[in-house]
Motif scaffolding. Sequence first.
Motif, short mmCIF file in Angstrom:
data_model
loop_
_atom_site.label_atom_id
_atom_site.label_comp_id
_atom_site.label_asym_id
_atom_site.label_seq_id
_atom_site.Cartn_x
_atom_site.Cartn_y
_atom_site.Cartn_z
N THR A 38 23.31 -32.74 27.46
CA THR A 38 22.78 -31.39 27.74
C THR A 38 22.89 -30.53 26.47
N THR A 39 24.00 -30.62 25.83
CA THR A 39 24.17 -29.92 24.54
C THR A 39 24.91 -30.85 23.59
N GLY A 40 24.83 -30.51 22.31
CA GLY A 40 25.54 -31.30 21.32
C GLY A 40 24.64 -32.33 20.65
N ASN A 41 25.18 -32.96 19.62
CA ASN A 41 24.40 -33.93 18.84
C ASN A 41 25.07 -35.29 18.84
N LEU A 46 20.21 -39.30 17.09
CA LEU A 46 19.71 -40.24 18.10
C LEU A 46 18.65 -39.61 19.00
N TYR A 47 18.91 -38.40 19.44
CA TYR A 47 18.00 -37.82 20.45
C TYR A 47 16.90 -36.97 19.83
N ASP A 48 16.77 -37.08 18.51
CA ASP A 48 15.57 -36.53 17.87
C ASP A 48 14.47 -37.59 17.83
N LEU A 49 14.85 -38.82 18.17
CA LEU A 49 13.87 -39.91 18.14
C LEU A 49 12.87 -39.74 19.29
N ARG A 50 11.66 -40.25 19.04
CA ARG A 50 10.65 -40.26 20.11
C ARG A 50 10.99 -41.42 21.06
N VAL A 83 29.47 -32.62 22.36
CA VAL A 83 28.57 -33.19 23.37
C VAL A 83 29.04 -32.79 24.78
N SER A 84 28.11 -32.22 25.51
CA SER A 84 28.38 -31.90 26.92
C SER A 84 27.25 -32.48 27.76
N LYS A 121 32.59 -32.49 28.54
CA LYS A 121 32.75 -31.10 28.08
C LYS A 121 33.10 -31.09 26.60
N ASN A 122 32.17 -30.60 25.81
CA ASN A 122 32.40 -30.39 24.37
C ASN A 122 33.17 -31.54 23.71
#
Lengths: 400, 227
Positions: free
Chosen positions: B59-62, B70-74, B7-8, B23-24
């Motif tokens: 910004t990046t990461g899951n 989590l951030y695939d949710l609507r 995660v970044s 950072k990562n």
Amino acid sequence: MNKRISLTRLSIKYTGHNVFSKIIVIFNASIVLGLSIYIASIGLGILRYQDTIAETNRYYNIVSLFCEDELINDIFNDPQSEAIEETRILSSTDFSLHDINGILFDKMNLSVDVLISTTGLLLMGDERESGFEIIGSDFTSDNQVILSYYMASFLAKSIESEVGELLGLKLNLSDGTNTASYTIIGVIAEETTVKMGIFSKMGIIINQSSVAKGVEQISIQSSDFLVLEHFVSNYVEEYSSQISYLEEYQTQQAYFGGMATALMIMSFVSTVICSAIIYESVNASFRNSLPFYSMMKIIGLKNRKISTFLFIETGFSILVGFLFAIPLSNAISRFINSVVDFGSIFGIESIRILNLDILAIISSFISLIMIALILLYFQIRKLNSISITERSLYELEFLS
Amino acid sequence: MIELENVSKVYNADSKNPIYALKNLNLTIHRGDYLSIVGQSGSGKTTLLSIMSGLLKPTTGNVKFKDYMLYDLRPHQLSQHRNQEVGFIFQNFFLEPKFTVFENICIPLLNNEKYSFQEIETKVHDAVNSVGLSHRINNLASDLSGGEKQRVAIARAIVGKPAVIFADEPTGNLDSVQGKEIMNILKELNDAGNTIILVTHNFENTKSCRRRIELKDGLLISDETYE
């Protein structure tokens, strides 16, 4: 006591807090809205009573036509004659128009409409019995002149005298070539001037038995303005000096219509100003509530749920504003009526016009509802656009 | 329970001076953890808390929460996630002063029509009992002391029985006695099985935690577990 807990109840409680400061703002808006209702009421009153106003100002729905004998039957046989409420041949004898249009009186020189009576009398027996009146006397011989009331008033005023004192004075008439002197022997009473449908408010009538006969004067009364126009334009337009009455009536109606329109626009502008005040109030409240709304968004309340607070807040402002506005508009109405003499403006007992109009109240309420919906639309858009991330980050960073 | 994978987070990514807040970062949080996040101001701990709680998309990461990303949710699902799976405790409480203790605590439950009035009342009473404020339940929030306000905020955070409680400097506005009370409550909640993630400057507060991570300039520089 907590069994009936709901977001709606919380919203009402939330809105109720600081209610006094809100009410002060809403009160200001209500004054403007009250003014708006009052102005709209006057506008609607004018539209509703413009015929009455015109009538009171003696713009009767009567035209007086001068036409050839043979046209009289055509008029009675006209399909639109059914819409005529009253037809009266004012004089059962002949009238004639005369082309003399110059008047010289006490060094004044002006043009007037002149009607020549060939009968030796202006008022017939029936008319006298109906209360038609001449101040002074009717014709007794040639070279006499009888003035319409308005002409007499004008002349009397110009010599700083009274109408009655004109009797016996001389009036010189000229057709551009010849000039003749006439003695003022009578003035047609004001009411009679109107009721006779005298060809021109500023007209005069002279007695001259030598003029050719064959023209009659017929008075037509109808509340349908178009019917009057029909007879004037189809039969005797060129002879109908009474058309000036029509024009005057039209002008008056247009004036009232314009005034009513202007008042309605003013009313609309006032409503917009009122809306702007309420908008600013609701907006300020929204800004103050931002942390609370943000917190609710952070803890996952749906925007639809949070909108309950906006509905209650805006609804409260609109409802209280409106409820204040009605008595305020009444108070404004009473105050303005006490300092402005509307009777002299409209020429009638103005109370009917100046009363609050239920239609104005309803339309103001509808306008407010529309404005409230627009307000809500923008508030909900704002709510949706609150970035809880930035907001929470700001708060969290600020605090840490 | 929560897994962060590479995660970044970069703020102002398109500008000339982007800020690399995280950072990562790789991190796994287990059910029942009591994790404290420490670090200097600007180290990225708030950003991390926001990302883990569903407030801020990396910004990046899951970010995996239980069995879903989590951030695939609507957006409305993410709101529902925050409402039902997460509890928040803020340094400055964010209570509505015009509302009573009961009203403040029940707000998260009003999002869900499935609760009856009786259920709401029961849940609120359970929550308020667990923070020892049942005698103040009908008082206005504005009438409470700082420590009591934070206890109400804790009750609000736990009333929906969330999977994780995020606490951001919960003792920051309290004196040491009240702060200690709050930390004791959090410890009790953790002992009862609640997962707690705490952001704090106060190292004293981290003593009751089972695990402590430290951030510096967006990097995870230590991850210690205590028994």
